[in-house]
Scaffold this motif. Structure first.
Motif, mmCIF file in Angstrom:
data_model
loop_
_atom_site.group_PDB
_atom_site.id
_atom_site.type_symbol
_atom_site.label_atom_id
_atom_site.label_comp_id
_atom_site.label_asym_id
_atom_site.label_seq_id
_atom_site.Cartn_x
_atom_site.Cartn_y
_atom_site.Cartn_z
ATOM 1 N N GLN A 78 0.853 -1.178 0.000
ATOM 2 C CA GLN A 78 0.000 0.000 0.000
ATOM 3 C C GLN A 78 0.893 1.233 0.000
ATOM 4 O O GLN A 78 1.568 1.506 0.989
ATOM 5 N N LEU A 79 0.905 1.939 -1.091
ATOM 6 C CA LEU A 79 1.795 3.092 -1.219
ATOM 7 C C LEU A 79 1.053 4.420 -1.164
ATOM 8 O O LEU A 79 1.672 5.475 -1.119
ATOM 9 N N ASP A 80 -0.279 4.374 -1.162
ATOM 10 C CA ASP A 80 -1.076 5.596 -1.110
ATOM 11 C C ASP A 80 -1.092 6.130 0.324
ATOM 12 O O ASP A 80 -1.568 5.463 1.248
ATOM 13 N N PRO A 81 -0.575 7.333 0.563
ATOM 14 C CA PRO A 81 -0.549 7.861 1.934
ATOM 15 C C PRO A 81 -1.947 8.081 2.515
ATOM 16 O O PRO A 81 -2.102 8.192 3.736
ATOM 17 N N ALA A 82 -2.972 8.134 1.649
ATOM 18 C CA ALA A 82 -4.346 8.345 2.118
ATOM 19 C C ALA A 82 -5.083 7.022 2.344
ATOM 20 O O ALA A 82 -6.291 7.026 2.566
ATOM 21 N N ARG A 83 -4.360 5.924 2.313
ATOM 22 C CA ARG A 83 -5.004 4.615 2.474
ATOM 23 C C ARG A 83 -5.719 4.530 3.821
ATOM 24 O O ARG A 83 -5.243 5.053 4.827
ATOM 25 N N PRO A 84 -6.860 3.833 3.872
ATOM 26 C CA PRO A 84 -7.620 3.764 5.128
ATOM 27 C C PRO A 84 -7.037 2.799 6.147
ATOM 28 O O PRO A 84 -7.355 2.889 7.333
ATOM 29 N N HIS A 85 -6.204 1.864 5.697
ATOM 30 C CA HIS A 85 -5.643 0.869 6.607
ATOM 31 C C HIS A 85 -4.122 0.979 6.615
ATOM 32 O O HIS A 85 -3.490 1.272 5.600
ATOM 33 N N GLN A 86 -3.537 0.671 7.765
ATOM 34 C CA GLN A 86 -2.089 0.796 7.893
ATOM 35 C C GLN A 86 -1.359 -0.222 7.036
ATOM 36 O O GLN A 86 -0.290 0.050 6.480
ATOM 37 N N THR A 87 -1.914 -1.442 6.921
ATOM 38 C CA THR A 87 -1.275 -2.512 6.150
ATOM 39 C C THR A 87 -2.307 -3.220 5.284
ATOM 40 O O THR A 87 -3.524 -3.099 5.501
ATOM 41 N N VAL A 88 -1.809 -3.992 4.330
ATOM 42 C CA VAL A 88 -2.703 -4.793 3.492
ATOM 43 C C VAL A 88 -3.400 -5.859 4.334
ATOM 44 O O VAL A 88 -4.594 -6.126 4.159
ATOM 45 N N SER A 89 -2.671 -6.471 5.250
ATOM 46 C CA SER A 89 -3.281 -7.487 6.113
ATOM 47 C C SER A 89 -4.444 -6.900 6.907
ATOM 48 O O SER A 89 -5.483 -7.547 7.082
ATOM 49 N N ALA A 90 -4.278 -5.675 7.391
ATOM 50 C CA ALA A 90 -5.358 -5.018 8.124
ATOM 51 C C ALA A 90 -6.571 -4.793 7.233
ATOM 52 O O ALA A 90 -7.729 -4.942 7.672
ATOM 53 N N GLU A 91 -6.335 -4.456 5.963
ATOM 54 C CA GLU A 91 -7.436 -4.277 5.020
ATOM 55 C C GLU A 91 -8.186 -5.593 4.809
ATOM 56 O O GLU A 91 -9.425 -5.621 4.796
ATOM 57 N N VAL A 92 -7.446 -6.681 4.646
ATOM 58 C CA VAL A 92 -8.077 -7.984 4.424
ATOM 59 C C VAL A 92 -8.949 -8.367 5.622
ATOM 60 O O VAL A 92 -10.106 -8.782 5.465
ATOM 61 N N ILE A 93 -8.400 -8.235 6.821
ATOM 62 C CA ILE A 93 -9.144 -8.615 8.016
ATOM 63 C C ILE A 93 -10.357 -7.706 8.211
ATOM 64 O O ILE A 93 -11.436 -8.154 8.632
ATOM 65 N N SER A 94 -10.230 -6.419 7.894
ATOM 66 C CA SER A 94 -11.364 -5.504 7.987
ATOM 67 C C SER A 94 -12.471 -5.906 7.023
ATOM 68 O O SER A 94 -13.658 -5.907 7.383
ATOM 69 N N ASP A 95 -12.098 -6.267 5.806
ATOM 70 C CA ASP A 95 -13.099 -6.714 4.830
ATOM 71 C C ASP A 95 -13.807 -7.974 5.310
ATOM 72 O O ASP A 95 -15.018 -8.134 5.127
ATOM 73 N N LEU A 96 -13.057 -8.871 5.927
ATOM 74 C CA LEU A 96 -13.667 -10.091 6.463
ATOM 75 C C LEU A 96 -14.663 -9.744 7.572
ATOM 76 O O LEU A 96 -15.792 -10.239 7.593
ATOM 77 N N ALA A 97 -14.250 -8.901 8.490
ATOM 78 C CA ALA A 97 -15.122 -8.535 9.601
ATOM 79 C C ALA A 97 -16.388 -7.837 9.120
ATOM 80 O O ALA A 97 -17.467 -7.999 9.712
ATOM 81 N N ASP A 98 -16.284 -7.098 8.004
ATOM 82 C CA ASP A 98 -17.428 -6.354 7.482
ATOM 83 C C ASP A 98 -18.278 -7.175 6.514
ATOM 84 O O ASP A 98 -19.278 -6.672 5.983
ATOM 85 N N GLY A 99 -17.880 -8.412 6.235
ATOM 86 C CA GLY A 99 -18.679 -9.284 5.385
ATOM 87 C C GLY A 99 -18.389 -9.191 3.907
ATOM 88 O O GLY A 99 -19.106 -9.793 3.091
ATOM 89 N N ALA A 100 -17.337 -8.458 3.513
ATOM 90 C CA ALA A 100 -17.017 -8.318 2.090
ATOM 91 C C ALA A 100 -16.406 -9.591 1.513
ATOM 92 O O ALA A 100 -16.463 -9.820 0.300
ATOM 93 N N ILE A 101 -15.777 -10.400 2.351
ATOM 94 C CA ILE A 101 -15.234 -11.693 1.946
ATOM 95 C C ILE A 101 -15.669 -12.733 2.982
ATOM 96 O O ILE A 101 -16.118 -12.388 4.081
ATOM 97 N N ASP A 102 -15.533 -14.010 2.629
ATOM 98 C CA ASP A 102 -15.994 -15.085 3.507
ATOM 99 C C ASP A 102 -14.911 -15.603 4.438
ATOM 100 O O ASP A 102 -15.207 -16.149 5.502
ATOM 101 N N ALA A 103 -13.669 -15.489 4.030
ATOM 102 C CA ALA A 103 -12.543 -15.993 4.814
ATOM 103 C C ALA A 103 -11.286 -15.292 4.347
ATOM 104 O O ALA A 103 -11.285 -14.598 3.319
ATOM 105 N N ALA A 104 -10.207 -15.473 5.095
ATOM 106 C CA ALA A 104 -8.925 -14.883 4.716
ATOM 107 C C ALA A 104 -7.811 -15.837 5.095
ATOM 108 O O ALA A 104 -7.932 -16.594 6.066
ATOM 109 N N VAL A 105 -6.727 -15.806 4.324
ATOM 110 C CA VAL A 105 -5.535 -16.593 4.642
ATOM 111 C C VAL A 105 -4.389 -15.598 4.815
ATOM 112 O O VAL A 105 -3.943 -14.983 3.845
#
Length: 287
Positions: free
Chosen positions: A170-197
């Motif tokens: 993630q190179l955009d300084p305006a990104r909503p999440h600190q890391t890509v892993s945080a984005e994945v887990i946030s999407d999982l918690a919000d129901g955007a995906i079913d699982a994460a590895v």
């Protein structure tokens, strides 16, 4: 640190550090300062590290500094291609706290923990699923970071059609999440995906943070039944410059002496700790 590096980064770092390979052994390497522990760190990579110095790698760096009786000073750089070249390679810092054991980019200390990639799900939705070959995962939307070992394993199992691959950086300084892993887990918690590895040392802490935000717990299951290739478990050591053997030995002594303190920090951050040789979770206090 997630165990990955691009071929380009590897080639550049090896060229830069090649001269250190043939340097004679020294009592303390010329580039290593003796009055300060100079750590190469990512300023925004929780739960590993950040500028507040409250990540688990920050805490482990503090343990090392305590043993050396010096203060910690960080050289901050966002992880990505060229991280080793622009940190250890420039001589601006002397130690990477978390590095996949055996990496060609650095000289590794003895590993101080072993962990695994994990399957993260919303509690109650995939009860008792412990492997990626479970039929209940077929057709599900599974988040994974592009270029990481689980992508290959999921391809072998025919899970590509449901995969959501996230860009590794993630190179955009305006990104909503600190890391890509945080984005994945946030999407999982919000129901955007079913699982994460996700790499286990990141997954446990991030899952707890997401659960605190949503009020809905997530399950983090280490993938301990996967085949050896692609590797889904890794030993993590510290990284120093090639040829700095005395510095490496000094760190190995500290890792042995402060092993219990380091393990307590890792467990506090919900890092899945594996037995050194067997794919089973390490019991607290067991060597």
């Amino acid at each position: 640190m997630t165990p990955r590096a691009t071929a380009t980064a590897a080639a550049c770092a090896l060229l830069l550090l090649a001269g250190a390979r043939e340097a004679p052994a020294q009592h303390l390497p010329d580039l290593v300062t003796t009055d300060t522990l100079r750590v190469c760190g990512d300023p925004g990579n929780m739960p590993f590290s950040q500028r507040k110095e409250d990540g688990f790698e920050n805490r482990i760096a503090a343990i090392v500094a305590d043993e050396l009786k010096v203060k910690v000073r960080y050289y901050w750089l966002t992880q990505g291609p060229g991280f080793v070249r622009n940190t250890l390679g420039t001589g601006l810092c002397d130690l990477i706290i978390g590095s996949a054991f055996g990496s060609e980019l650095v000289q590794s200390t003895n590993p101080y923990y072993r962990s695994a990639y994990t399957l993260v799900t919303r509690r109650g939705e995939f009860t008792d699923v412990t492997g990626l070959d479970d039929a209940r995962l077929k057709g599900k939307r599974i988040g994974v970071i592009a270029g990481t070992p689980p992508v290959n394993r999921m391809g072998d199992l025919g899970l590509i059609s449901g995969m959501k691959a996230y860009a590794p950086y993630q190179l955009d300084p305006a990104r909503p999440h600190q890391t890509v892993s945080a984005e994945v887990i946030s999407d999982l918690a919000d129901g955007a995906i079913d699982a994460a590895v996700i790499w286990g040392p990141a997954a446990g802490w991030l899952a707890k943070q997401a659960a605190a935000r949503t009020g809905k717990p997530l399950d983090v299951v280490p993938l301990l039944k996967e085949p050896d290739r692609p590797a889904m478990t890794y030993r993590i050591g510290m990284g120093v410059r090639l040829g700095e053997d005395d510095w490496k030995r000094q760190l190995n002594t500290i890792l042995r002496k402060r092993r219990d303190d380091i393990e307590r920090v890792l467990r506090e951050f919900d890092v899945p700790l594996l037995d050194e040789n067997d794919n089973r979770l390490l019991e607290p206090g067991k060597p």
